[in-house]
Design an enzyme around this catalytic site. Sequence first.
Site, short mmCIF file in Angstrom:
data_model
loop_
_atom_site.label_atom_id
_atom_site.label_comp_id
_atom_site.label_asym_id
_atom_site.label_seq_id
_atom_site.Cartn_x
_atom_site.Cartn_y
_atom_site.Cartn_z
N ARG A 88 0.84 -1.21 0.00
CA ARG A 88 0.00 0.00 0.00
C ARG A 88 0.87 1.26 0.00
NH1 ARG A 88 0.16 3.86 2.87
NH2 ARG A 88 0.02 2.69 4.79
N LEU A 129 10.15 15.13 2.25
CA LEU A 129 9.80 16.23 3.15
C LEU A 129 10.62 16.15 4.45
CD1 LEU A 129 7.88 18.63 3.84
CD2 LEU A 129 6.27 16.94 4.76
N GLU A 363 3.48 9.94 8.16
CA GLU A 363 2.30 10.74 7.75
C GLU A 363 1.66 11.40 8.97
OE1 GLU A 363 0.99 11.18 4.72
OE2 GLU A 363 2.22 9.80 3.56
P1 FAD Z 1 10.00 13.04 15.86
O1 FAD Z 1 9.28 14.16 15.20
O2 FAD Z 1 11.37 13.28 16.36
O3 FAD Z 1 9.09 12.48 17.03
C1 FAD Z 1 9.59 11.64 18.06
C2 FAD Z 1 8.46 11.43 19.08
O4 FAD Z 1 8.09 12.70 19.66
C3 FAD Z 1 7.18 10.87 18.44
O5 FAD Z 1 6.58 9.96 19.31
C4 FAD Z 1 6.30 12.10 18.28
O6 FAD Z 1 4.91 11.78 18.31
C5 FAD Z 1 6.70 12.91 19.50
N1 FAD Z 1 6.46 14.35 19.31
C6 FAD Z 1 7.02 15.17 18.36
N2 FAD Z 1 6.53 16.41 18.48
C7 FAD Z 1 5.65 16.38 19.52
C8 FAD Z 1 4.79 17.35 20.14
N3 FAD Z 1 4.72 18.61 19.68
N4 FAD Z 1 4.02 16.96 21.17
C9 FAD Z 1 4.05 15.70 21.63
N5 FAD Z 1 4.84 14.73 21.09
C10 FAD Z 1 5.60 15.07 20.04
N6 FAD Z 1 8.90 11.13 5.33
C11 FAD Z 1 8.84 11.70 4.08
O7 FAD Z 1 9.00 12.90 3.92
N7 FAD Z 1 8.65 10.91 2.97
C12 FAD Z 1 8.48 9.57 3.05
O8 FAD Z 1 8.30 8.90 2.02
C13 FAD Z 1 8.55 8.94 4.35
N8 FAD Z 1 8.48 7.58 4.48
C14 FAD Z 1 8.73 7.00 5.70
C15 FAD Z 1 8.87 5.62 5.78
C16 FAD Z 1 9.17 5.02 6.99
C17 FAD Z 1 9.40 3.52 7.06
C18 FAD Z 1 9.28 5.81 8.16
C19 FAD Z 1 9.58 5.19 9.50
C20 FAD Z 1 9.13 7.18 8.09
C21 FAD Z 1 8.88 7.80 6.85
N9 FAD Z 1 8.84 9.20 6.73
C22 FAD Z 1 8.76 9.78 5.49
C23 FAD Z 1 9.12 10.05 7.89
C24 FAD Z 1 7.96 10.18 8.88
O9 FAD Z 1 6.96 10.98 8.35
C25 FAD Z 1 8.55 10.71 10.19
O10 FAD Z 1 9.28 9.65 10.78
C26 FAD Z 1 7.48 11.22 11.13
O11 FAD Z 1 6.92 12.42 10.66
C27 FAD Z 1 8.02 11.46 12.56
O12 FAD Z 1 9.18 12.21 12.52
P2 FAD Z 1 10.47 11.73 13.37
O13 FAD Z 1 10.73 10.30 13.01
O14 FAD Z 1 11.55 12.71 13.13
O15 FAD Z 1 10.01 11.75 14.86
#
Ligand code: FAD
Length: 384
Positions: A88, A129, A363
């Site tokens: 998906r 992104l 997402e």
């Molecule tokens: P962080 O933002 O560092 O978050 C860490 C933790 O802190 C999380 O539990 C979060 O909920 C929490 N947190 C953060 N801010 C707050 C807040 N304000 N209040 C409370 N809690 C908070 N991205 C793309 O652009 N394109 C893609 O194609 C894509 N594919 C992906 C595929 C996979 C397998 C994975 C794992 C990720 C992918 N992503 C992609 C990235 C994904 O969108 C991010 O991992 C996601 O947005 C979270 O960002 P981070 O991992 O930096 O976590």
Amino acid sequence: MLDYLDMDQTLTAEERMVRNTARDFADAVREDFVDHYRAGSFPMDLIPELGDLGFYAPHLEGYGLAGTTDTAYGLVMQELEACDSGLRSMASVQGALVIYPIHEFGTEAQRERWLPALAAGESVGAFALTEPAHGSNPSGMETRAVEDGDGYRLHGSKTWITNAPIADVILVWARDADGDGDVRGFLVESDTDGVTTDEIGDKLSMRASITGEVGLNGAWVPEESVLAVEGMKGPLSCLTQARFGIAWGAVGAARDCYETALAYANDRDQFGGPIARFQLQQRKLAEMATQISLAQLLAHRLADLKAAGDLRPGQVSMAKRNNVRVARDQARVAREMLGGNGITGDYSPMRHMANMETVYTYEGTHDIHTLILGHDLTGIPAFE
Ligand code: FAD
């Protein structure tokens, strides 16, 4: 197949046909897909097959796209994810995150250049992104586009980008360093000098999906490859499309866990008969069927709102947040009902459970969708 609320009755003949085609396809590729999951690879031959079936952005029209209803789009995502979230994800990234923005914000030349090839699965797209230091807060992005001649040079890095190592075109979101600093979308061909795409290995979730880091070391992109959208509206509108598909897809993964647990409970004998006769197991099945049916209702309502042009991002957040949580929780219950066999790769729940850790996170994490809803309900943002 679980359809406790007879949602099938609400489908048109065409939607039923699209759903059945997607279901048959997912069933046919399942075994091979599970092998790829084990190997940590993606079956590349399926990319054009998904295109032939019209599964990339099926609700959009023209340029070789299928032009189905929003419900049919959702049903395709549901059936693909019943096989695996990696399948998906391929359709979501290509369709909602690359085809959609080119269709919506592209010039005619950009559409002609990319849409027929992406729709057919002859080209692969990626959506860049997220950055190493900016995940949940993408508006903090540091990637810069610096004007140079008739185009821009991109500087920065992106991470966690689905399909990046196998992509022909990467939609890179970057800030215009010389203009007003707005976020712009750049269609970057992956063989451009200054672009690197290294695979992220050793994932324990979403193994049958290729994920990578994207390095942008002064890669030059002509002005003709910039999308006609400015600000975070560009990437956020794509995410709304993809989250709609995820809300549907999660129902498919949860349903597959339920079907597996139900069959197992009827088949597995303990204490002189099938474990399905125990009240404790029936309670688990009853809760699973109820939660999945509610998630299904939510997905159907989302499609009706989308078709009417009334869908709000907060509603999509509610559905993504709820349905992925349901799938994550119910995958775990299904795994539990399979006893020791549940931890093997012979059954799907543990694989879905592992995948759901990614779906719960990408997402917009579950937390972020909670904050989006909180903001929508109270009018008070609680992000910072
Ligand atoms: P962080 O933002 O560092 O978050 C860490 C933790 O802190 C999380 O539990 C979060 O909920 C929490 N947190 C953060 N801010 C707050 C807040 N304000 N209040 C409370 N809690 C908070 N991205 C793309 O652009 N394109 C893609 O194609 C894509 N594919 C992906 C595929 C996979 C397998 C994975 C794992 C990720 C992918 N992503 C992609 C990235 C994904 O969108 C991010 O991992 C996601 O947005 C979270 O960002 P981070 O991992 O930096 O976590």
